[in-house]
Design an enzyme around this catalytic site. Structure first.
Site, PDB file in Angstrom:
ATOM      1  CG  ASP A 211      -1.642   1.276   1.326  1.00 13.29           C
ATOM      2  OD1 ASP A 211      -2.783   1.300   0.530  1.00 13.29           O
ATOM      3  OD2 ASP A 211      -1.598   1.981   2.282  1.00 13.29           O
ATOM      4  CD  GLU A 275      -2.548   2.554  -3.376  1.00 13.00           C
ATOM      5  OE1 GLU A 275      -3.804   2.829  -3.369  1.00 13.00           O
ATOM      6  OE2 GLU A 275      -2.043   2.261  -2.216  1.00 13.00           O
TER       7      GLU A 275
END
Length: 541
Positions: A211, A275
């Site tokens: 993330d 990401e």
């Protein structure tokens, strides 16, 4: 819709993840097994047969770690623990075992840029300026007038600094004030995070989705960010007024990624995908996936917030990932737990079924990995959540300008005639979409023309054709509403054609008698593509 006739699978020597389809599960909203209105790990395990039936290769689980849930799991209080609302570690072990029995691999989120303020590391760090973890987070003295050390702004609104009276310093947070920024420049912090990754690798996970990795390191000199030039978009947060040059995207981030890759290489067959959002995602994705020494793949926000799907957008996204030595493998998502559902963003209401079929065929035809967001296979729409039922801290803080992430996170509908559509026996944490009952899994399972049936057929087509999974891609045409590209592997040559508009387009490949249709939607003809028509053809001579 035309019948799809997948060809026999072609055996190709490649890593399992190259060309894989990954199904994203948001644990809170997938299936509630214990009747508390919140999805959990046993609930996911009970639905793994359904996920496997889609024809996907892997499941990505959004965070289920111990957390105060201020940001619903992306504020981690214990990286190696399961939050009680989701179950326990043995429940996770059961999930892994069942998934592997079904041939599914399990990917889990890793959040390395910040923790919860309730993590024991932060409790120790804030206790004094001399403790063992004093520099595990980003601390700074105030300016002489007592104001924050610089002008950095948080994603969720307001300054990226909060005063802490215990240390008489500010701590940094790129997101909520309850998500203090880790000091990933510190080798001990990196070691701790690699220890977390090793814990889960030893427990059997098949890889990680990482993330917000470009937020993992900051400029230690704490220089002010410059103002962003005026654009056409609406600025909903102070964060939008700056170029995020110094609070993220530090050039040392790839060095940490290389350390993580070295660890993962000790576990054969593992996969990593990052990401990457922000102002320069393409440059960063290349750096984060370079030279087979970093992450295997990355995905940006090309499609996640796009107001429309156009040939030009697809061309721009795909041509940024050429099949060249040293460039990583792309992954693609049309929607996810943060971004509104694409069917509500792109599909005309009077042609939603036809448009959805075309868009799903395009999705499975892209070079790279397909990340399918739960409910996407059903054609679920974005839900309008009233303010009084919002859970999303970003939407609440920036109401009404920031679109709530809650609208895409609503519970999965499993059974049309059951209470709460079979998600739970009680009122769920977010309301179900008013139109989702008609899209429940059991309804679509019984309909051979449903979005679910089509998705299964398209994923089978992708799995059966190596050119779709691993072949190179060359854009042939991307003008107006027509998109045509070729996919080639050593074994196969395909051409994929899409009409993204409402008007019929006369199109056929050169030497049409040398091609056969292997998949088509919306009643295409040999010489044309009607509104939202699409087809995939294989060269036969």
């Amino acid at each position: 819709m035309s019948e799809i006739r997948p060809l026999p699978a072609v055996t190709v020597d490649r890593p399992w993840w190259r060309g894989a389809t990954i199904y994203q599960v948001y644990p809170r909203s997938f299936c509630d097994s214990n009747g508390d209105g919140i999805g959990d790990l046993p609930g996911i395990t009970s639905k793994l047969d359904y996920i496997a039936s889609l024809g996907v290769d892997a499941v990505w689980l959004s965070p289920f770690f111990t957390s105060p849930m201020k940001d619903f799991g992306y504020d981690v209080a214990d990286y190696c623990g399961v939050d009680p609302i989701f179950g326990c570690l043995s429940d996770f072990d059961d999930l892994i075992a069942k998934a592997h029995e079904l041939g599914l691999r399990i990917l889990i989120d890793q959040v390395y840029s910040h923790t919860s303020d309730q993590h024991r590391w932060f409790s120790e760090s804030r206790s004094s300026r001399e403790n063992d973890k004093a520099d595990w987070y980003v601390w700074a003295d105030p300016k002489v007038d007592g104001s924050p050390p610089n002008n950095w702004q948080s994603v969720f609104g307001g300054p990226a600094w909060t005063w802490d009276a215990r240390r008489c310093q500010y701590y940094m947070h790129n997101f909520l004030s309850s998500q203090p920024q880790m000091n990933m420049h510190n080798p001990k912090v990196q070691d701790a995070m690699l220890g977390v990754a090793q814990f889960w690798l030893d427990r059997g996970v098949d890889g990680f989705r990482v993330d917000a990795i470009n937020f993992a390191m900051h400029d230690p000199d704490l220089k002010d960010n410059p103002p962003a030039p005026l654009g056409n978009g609406v600025r909903t947060r102070p964060f939008d007024f700056q170029l995020k040059i110094h609070n993220q995207s530090h050039p040392d981030i790839p060095g940490f990624i290389a350390r993580m890759r070295a660890l993962m290489d000790k576990y054969p067959g593992r996969f990593s995908v990052a990401e990457v959002g922000g102002d320069q995602p393409d440059r960063e994705m290349k750096a984060f996936t370079a030279d087979n020494r970093h992450f295997d793949s990355a995905y940006g926000f090309n499609f996640l917030y796009a107001e429309s799907l156009t040939p030009a957008l697809v061309r721009e996204a795909l041509e940024a990932w050429p099949d060249q030595e040293g460039i990583g493998w792309p992954s693609w998502a049309f929607s996810n737990h943060d971004a509104p559902r694409w069917i509500s963003r792109w599909a005309p209401e009077d042609s939603r079924t036809a448009y959805a079929a075309m868009a799903m065929m395009l999705f499975i035809s892209l070079r790279g990995n397909v990340i399918l967001w739960q409910g996407e296979e059903l054609g679920l729409t974005q839900v309008d959540i009233p303010f009084e039922k919002l859970q999303d801290p970003e939407a609440i803080a920036n109401w009404p300008l920031t679109l709530s992430r809650d609208g895409t996170r609503t519970p999965m509908p499993w059974m049309a005639d059951a209470a709460q559509c079979g998600f739970s026996s009680v009122e769920p944490w977010l309301p179900l979409g008013v139109d989702h009952r008609a899209m429940s899994v059991d309804v679509e399972e019984a309909d051979p023309q449903s979005m679910l049936a089509l998705t299964r057929k398209l994923l089978a087509t992708r799995s059966a054709n190596d050119a779709l999974q691993i072949g190179d891609l060359e854009i042939v045409e991307a003008l107006g509403d027509l998109l045509v590209f070729e996919r080639r592997s050593p074994q196969q040559h395909l051409i994929c054609a899409f009409n993204m508009g409402r008007k019929d387009i006369a199109w056929q490949p050169a030497q049409p008698d040398r091609w056969r249709v292997i998949a088509a939607v919306n009643e295409t003809t040999p010489s044309g593509l009607p509104a939202f028509g699409a087809k995939i053809l294989e060269k036969i001579a």
